[in-house]
Design an enzyme around this catalytic site. Structure first.
Site, PDB file in Angstrom:
ATOM      1  N   ASP A   1      19.060  -2.197  -1.946  1.00 18.44           N
ATOM      2  CA  ASP A   1      18.027  -1.513  -1.158  1.00 18.44           C
ATOM      3  C   ASP A   1      17.434  -0.385  -2.008  1.00 18.44           C
ATOM      4  O   ASP A   1      17.474  -0.462  -3.227  1.00 18.44           O
ATOM      5  CB  ASP A   1      18.636  -1.015   0.163  1.00 18.44           C
ATOM      6  CG  ASP A   1      17.586  -0.855   1.257  1.00 18.44           C
ATOM      7  OD1 ASP A   1      16.439  -0.510   0.928  1.00 18.44           O
ATOM      8  OD2 ASP A   1      17.895  -1.064   2.445  1.00 18.44           O
TER       9      ASP A   1
ATOM     10  N   HIS B   1      15.079  -1.499  -4.458  1.00 13.21           N
ATOM     11  CA  HIS B   1      13.743  -1.423  -3.882  1.00 13.21           C
ATOM     12  C   HIS B   1      12.971  -0.207  -4.371  1.00 13.21           C
ATOM     13  O   HIS B   1      11.976   0.180  -3.767  1.00 13.21           O
ATOM     14  CB  HIS B   1      13.819  -1.429  -2.358  1.00 13.21           C
ATOM     15  CG  HIS B   1      14.399  -2.692  -1.788  1.00 13.21           C
ATOM     16  ND1 HIS B   1      14.588  -2.897  -0.447  1.00 13.21           N
ATOM     17  CD2 HIS B   1      14.841  -3.820  -2.397  1.00 13.21           C
ATOM     18  CE1 HIS B   1      15.122  -4.100  -0.249  1.00 13.21           C
ATOM     19  NE2 HIS B   1      15.293  -4.670  -1.421  1.00 13.21           N
TER      20      HIS B   1
END
Ligand SMILES: *[C@@H]1O[C@H](CO)[C@@H](O)[C@H](O)[C@H]1NC(C)=O
Ligand SMILES: *[C@@H]1O[C@H](CO)[C@@H](O)[C@H](O)[C@H]1NC(C)=O
Ligand SMILES: *[C@@H]1O[C@H](CO)[C@@H](O)[C@H](O)[C@H]1NC(C)=O
Ligand SMILES: *[C@@H]1O[C@H](CO)[C@@H](O)[C@H](O)[C@H]1NC(C)=O
Ligand SMILES: *[C@@H]1O[C@H](CO)[C@@H](O)[C@H](O)[C@H]1NC(C)=O
Length: 406
Positions: free
Chosen positions: A225, A248
């Site tokens: 993430d 991310h």
């Protein structure tokens, strides 16, 4: 049980300056009682976790205020239980209400997250923890205790901690986020390594809400993430020499969903490399958001992108899981954003995506020396702009699409 008992015997013996009775084989209790004596001591204390593997089979809370500075040195590996129920679906290692804490060492926090990652997938599971987290953050400012009723089984959490730092440890395979910070001020993070597989859901590296004066440097983050998530109410954060990937990217947001969201103001990201991440520089705000807040004074400089999905990505229509209400435009104002010397390769043809709110267009966006080439097969890179005002100077690949100054 024998190895656990002997491990904790070793732990107690090597606990340098505070002597405690080590009868219990429950790791959490042993740790808590060591902490309590260290915390009550006048004079600075060191708590030492030596080489070796120590099973810390429950959630543990280290709470202040303490009389003096405490140094927590972790040279060994602390192993979490693999079942999140064993830490009551909460953060594994917690520090609260403390000033002058130093966490250092060459050791590892191993969250053993593999079993719980399947619980984290919000696209498939509407009662997934992250949704609880979002609704919790909306109320957090009023009622801190709510945090303990929700799911967020991070490796390590800091709340109401000032003037402190982490230097050098590794966080591995957290069940959810690796490090969470809430209402933390004057905090430095250096030389930290954070690792989880690129496909492990919601394993954010460093996550901040309502924090100020945070310095992050010389840190390597690769997760499933955000490498760094900067949420509501963060001011004055300085990030340098960070390597991010997989993951991310470094995200501001998501913001604007809760009515108690606060401004984000003053972020610098310098000398940072994004390698194989889905996004690089990212700002996301919910569409049809209710809180009218400002995201301002963000500076990104000397940033290398290596095969990054969306190197520069402002998305004010963020809605990661359905239903997306599409009731209106984001009320989050983004302004005073400067990007200088951003270079490297984009995986997508659109290397620069600036999609701002129709009701609150982005203001004073400055682009200087952007050189992002498309690594895919679809020809030269492009930029997409919606409702964005600003100026561009120097090399500009792709060609910019800003609306002129405002
Ligand atoms: C701890 O382990 C590391 C790596 O295995 C080693 O370099 C270091 O010397 C050890 N320290 C002690 C005090 O045994
Ligand atoms: C932890 O979460 C799981 C999955 O949502 C749930 O089934 C379980 O009852 C929870 N356990 C505790 C101790 O809250
Ligand atoms: C921590 O710092 C914040 C912001 O400067 C301040 O408001 C708060 O009182 C401090 N807390 C403690 C316990 O010193
Ligand atoms: C954090 O780093 C900054 C900049 O290097 C320094 O001025 C500050 O004193 C440090 N704070 C702590 C708590 O270590
Ligand atoms: C980027 O990541 C790839 C794949 O993990 C690795 O082989 C490469 O060395 C990395 N490049 C840099 C500059 O870190």
């Amino acid at each position: 049980m024998a190895w656990i008992a002997s491990a904790f015997k070793a732990l107690c013996l090597s606990f340098l300056f505070v002597s405690v009775a080590c009868r219990s084989t429950n790791g959490s209790k042993t740790f808590t009682s060591i902490w309590k004596s260290a915390c009550a001591r006048s004079g600075s204390s060191k708590i030492y976790v030596p080489n070796g593997t120590f099973y810390l089979g429950g959630a543990v809370v280290f709470e202040g205020p303490c009389i003096n500075q405490i140094e927590f040195i972790i040279d060994g590996t602390l192993l979490a239980p693999s079942n999140p129920g064993d830490i009551k679906n909460k953060t594994w290692i917690n520090f609260r209400y403390i000033n002058n804490l130093l966490i250092s060492g060459a050791g590892t926090l191993d969250g053993q997250g593999k079993e719980s990652w399947k619980l984290n997938d919000c696209s498939k599971n509407p009662s997934c923890p992250i949704l609880a987290m979002v609704s919790f953050l909306n109320h957090f400012i009023h009622s801190y205790n709510l945090v303990y009723k929700t799911f967020d089984y991070s490796n390590m959490g800091f709340a109401f901690v000032n003037n402190s730092r982490i230097n050098g440890i590794t966080s591995l395979n957290s069940k959810m986020g690796h490090f969470d910070f809430f209402s933390v001020h004057q905090f430095n993070i250096t030389g930290v390594t954070i690792k989880a597989p690129g496909d492990s859901p919601n394993t954010d590296g460093l996550k901040f809400g309502f924090c100020s004066n945070i310095h992050i440097s010389d840190t390597h983050i690769g997760t499933g993430d955000d490498c760094i998530a900067i949420l509501s109410g963060v001011t004055d954060m300085d990030i340098s020499n960070v390597k991010c990937g997989p993951g991310h990217g470094i995200s501001v947001g998501s913001l604007g969903k809760g009515k108690d969201d606060k401004d984000v103001n003053g972020l610098t990201v310098r000398d940072t490399v994004f390698n194989g991440t889905s996004d690089g520089i990212r700002i996301k705000t919910w569409e049809s958001s209710i809180s009218q807040i400002v995201v301002s004074h963000l500076v990104y400089e000397n940033i290398q992108m290596i095969n990054v999905g969306n190197p520069i990505n402002i998305d004010q229509k963020y809605c990661p899981y359905p239903p997306c209400k599409k009731k209106g435009e984001s009320h989050v104002q983004i302004q005073d954003l400067k990007l200088t010397n951003i270079y490297g390769t984009s995986k997508n043809k659109v290397a620069v995506k600036l999609k701002c709110s129709k009701s609150f267009p982005c203001k004073n966006v400055e682009l200087v020396d952007i050189n992002l080439e498309n690594k895919g097969s679809k020809g030269p890179s492009t930029a997409v702009c919606e409702n964005v005002h600003g100026s561009a100077h120097g090399k500009m690949v792709p060609e910019h699409c800003l609306n002129g100054p405002w």
